[in-house]
Enzyme design. Structure first.
Site, PDB file in Angstrom:
ATOM      1  N   ASP A  76      -0.387  16.618  -2.098  1.00 37.74           N
ATOM      2  CA  ASP A  76      -0.630  15.714  -3.224  1.00 37.74           C
ATOM      3  C   ASP A  76       0.461  15.914  -4.270  1.00 37.74           C
ATOM      4  OD1 ASP A  76      -3.437  14.130  -4.351  1.00 37.74           O
ATOM      5  OD2 ASP A  76      -1.871  14.660  -5.811  1.00 37.74           O
TER       6      ASP A  76
ATOM      7  N   ASN B 137     -12.761   9.976  -2.449  1.00 29.43           N
ATOM      8  CA  ASN B 137     -13.254   9.120  -3.528  1.00 29.43           C
ATOM      9  C   ASN B 137     -13.316   7.684  -3.018  1.00 29.43           C
ATOM     10  OD1 ASN B 137     -13.380  11.211  -5.486  1.00 29.43           O
ATOM     11  ND2 ASN B 137     -11.155  11.089  -5.733  1.00 29.43           N
TER      12      ASN B 137
ATOM     13  N   HIS C  29      -6.200   3.286   0.154  1.00 29.41           N
ATOM     14  CA  HIS C  29      -5.987   3.605   1.575  1.00 29.41           C
ATOM     15  C   HIS C  29      -6.790   4.884   1.787  1.00 29.41           C
ATOM     16  CE1 HIS C  29      -3.131   3.875   5.254  1.00 29.41           C
ATOM     17  NE2 HIS C  29      -3.930   4.938   5.324  1.00 29.41           N
TER      18      HIS C  29
ATOM     19  N   CYS D 185       0.545   3.427   3.151  1.00 27.86           N
ATOM     20  CA  CYS D 185       1.179   2.807   4.326  1.00 27.86           C
ATOM     21  C   CYS D 185       2.700   3.013   4.251  1.00 27.86           C
ATOM     22  CB  CYS D 185       0.835   1.325   4.414  1.00 27.86           C
ATOM     23  SG  CYS D 185      -0.819   0.992   5.071  1.00 27.86           S
TER      24      CYS D 185
ATOM     25  N   HIS E  10      -8.348   8.255   2.215  1.00 28.64           N
ATOM     26  CA  HIS E  10      -7.725   9.583   2.237  1.00 28.64           C
ATOM     27  C   HIS E  10      -8.767  10.634   1.911  1.00 28.64           C
ATOM     28  CE1 HIS E  10      -7.246   7.826  -1.789  1.00 28.64           C
ATOM     29  NE2 HIS E  10      -7.371   9.052  -2.286  1.00 28.64           N
TER      30      HIS E  10
ATOM     31  N   CYS F  85       0.847  -1.194   0.000  1.00 28.84           N
ATOM     32  CA  CYS F  85       0.000   0.000   0.000  1.00 28.84           C
ATOM     33  C   CYS F  85       0.882   1.243   0.000  1.00 28.84           C
ATOM     34  CB  CYS F  85      -0.920   0.000   1.223  1.00 28.84           C
ATOM     35  SG  CYS F  85      -1.808   1.549   1.424  1.00 28.84           S
TER      36      CYS F  85
ATOM     37  N   HIS G  99      -4.318   1.204   8.184  1.00 24.69           N
ATOM     38  CA  HIS G  99      -4.817   0.903   6.844  1.00 24.69           C
ATOM     39  C   HIS G  99      -6.324   0.676   6.869  1.00 24.69           C
ATOM     40  CE1 HIS G  99      -4.633  -0.248   2.635  1.00 24.69           C
ATOM     41  NE2 HIS G  99      -5.571  -1.137   2.959  1.00 24.69           N
TER      42      HIS G  99
ATOM     43  N   HIS H  80      -9.076  14.500   0.412  1.00 28.08           N
ATOM     44  CA  HIS H  80      -8.413  15.589  -0.303  1.00 28.08           C
ATOM     45  C   HIS H  80      -8.895  16.912   0.292  1.00 28.08           C
ATOM     46  CE1 HIS H  80      -7.365  13.090  -3.988  1.00 28.08           C
ATOM     47  NE2 HIS H  80      -8.331  12.350  -3.477  1.00 28.08           N
TER      48      HIS H  80
HETATM   49  P1  AMP Z   1      -7.685   9.195  -5.409  1.00 26.02           P
HETATM   50  O1  AMP Z   1      -7.675   9.239  -6.906  1.00 26.02           O
HETATM   51  O2  AMP Z   1      -8.841   9.842  -4.756  1.00 26.02           O
HETATM   52  O3  AMP Z   1      -7.438   7.772  -4.921  1.00 26.02           O
HETATM   53  O4  AMP Z   1      -6.443  10.065  -4.949  1.00 26.02           O
HETATM   54  C1  AMP Z   1      -5.136   9.582  -4.867  1.00 26.02           C
HETATM   55  C2  AMP Z   1      -4.244  10.786  -4.868  1.00 26.02           C
HETATM   56  O5  AMP Z   1      -2.964  10.374  -4.445  1.00 26.02           O
HETATM   57  C3  AMP Z   1      -4.079  11.453  -6.231  1.00 26.02           C
HETATM   58  O6  AMP Z   1      -4.539  12.803  -6.163  1.00 26.02           O
HETATM   59  C4  AMP Z   1      -2.573  11.355  -6.495  1.00 26.02           C
HETATM   60  O7  AMP Z   1      -2.056  12.503  -7.137  1.00 26.02           O
HETATM   61  C5  AMP Z   1      -2.021  11.203  -5.079  1.00 26.02           C
HETATM   62  N1  AMP Z   1      -0.730  10.540  -4.986  1.00 26.02           N
HETATM   63  C6  AMP Z   1      -0.348   9.405  -5.597  1.00 26.02           C
HETATM   64  N2  AMP Z   1       0.909   9.077  -5.234  1.00 26.02           N
HETATM   65  C7  AMP Z   1       1.323  10.044  -4.370  1.00 26.02           C
HETATM   66  C8  AMP Z   1       2.535  10.295  -3.643  1.00 26.02           C
HETATM   67  N3  AMP Z   1       3.582   9.464  -3.720  1.00 26.02           N
HETATM   68  N4  AMP Z   1       2.607  11.396  -2.867  1.00 26.02           N
HETATM   69  C9  AMP Z   1       1.554  12.246  -2.780  1.00 26.02           C
HETATM   70  N5  AMP Z   1       0.390  12.057  -3.423  1.00 26.02           N
HETATM   71  C10 AMP Z   1       0.271  10.980  -4.223  1.00 26.02           C
HETATM   72 ZN    ZN Z   2      -2.467   1.480   3.576  1.00 22.07          ZN
END
Ligand code: AMP
Ligand code: ZN
Length: 112
Positions: free
Chosen positions: A29, A85, A96, A6, A98, A3, A45, A100
């Site tokens: 992000d 989302n 995982h 994680c 999250h 993950c 997680h 925004h």
């Molecule tokens: P979602 O599409 O709602 O699952 O959002 C996942 C978010 O994680 C997206 O906006 C990506 O730009 C962001 N993301 C992916 N990898 C990383 C990372 N290594 N560091 C920071 N954000 C990330």
């Molecule tokens: Zn996780």
């Protein structure tokens, strides 16, 4: 467990942290969709909103308790949007939980 978030919590993958405590982490992000785009995640997680239950609700409560403080620290006095989302129809790409935080400009009225 494979993950991404994680691994960010563990420090294996670096992140631009904006807030951290024992239960949650907030970081920028990597692909910002607004002038301010921060992700807030539980340090446990949980796959998505659908994974919230009585065993992990404390982490989610704590996220909501801290979001106003985190938003204020980011200079979002003009307002912001909080989005999570959940699942394929919502295009969840990281499994995982999250949230925004989006702001720093007048956001679009349409959400979908
Ligand atoms: P979602 O599409 O709602 O699952 O959002 C996942 C978010 O994680 C997206 O906006 C990506 O730009 C962001 N993301 C992916 N990898 C990383 C990372 N290594 N560091 C920071 N954000 C990330
Ligand atoms: Zn996780």
């Amino acid at each position: 467990m494979d993950c991404l978030f994680c691994k960010i919590i563990e420090g294996v993958i670096p992140s631009a942290k904006v807030y951290e405590d024992d239960k949650i982490l907030a970081f920028k992000d990597i692909n910002p969709q607004a002038p301010v785009h921060v992700l807030v995640i539980p340090k446990k997680h949980i796959a998505s909103l659908d994974g919230i239950d009585s065993t992990n609700i404390d982490y989610v409560n704590h996220i909501f308790a801290k979001v106003p403080e985190i938003a204020a620290s980011l200079g979002l006095g003009g307002g912001y949007r909080l989005i999570s989302n959940c699942g394929d129809d919502a295009c969840q790409s990281v499994k995982h939980l999250h949230f925004h935080i989006l702001g720093g400009k007048k956001l679009a009225e349409a959400m979908a």
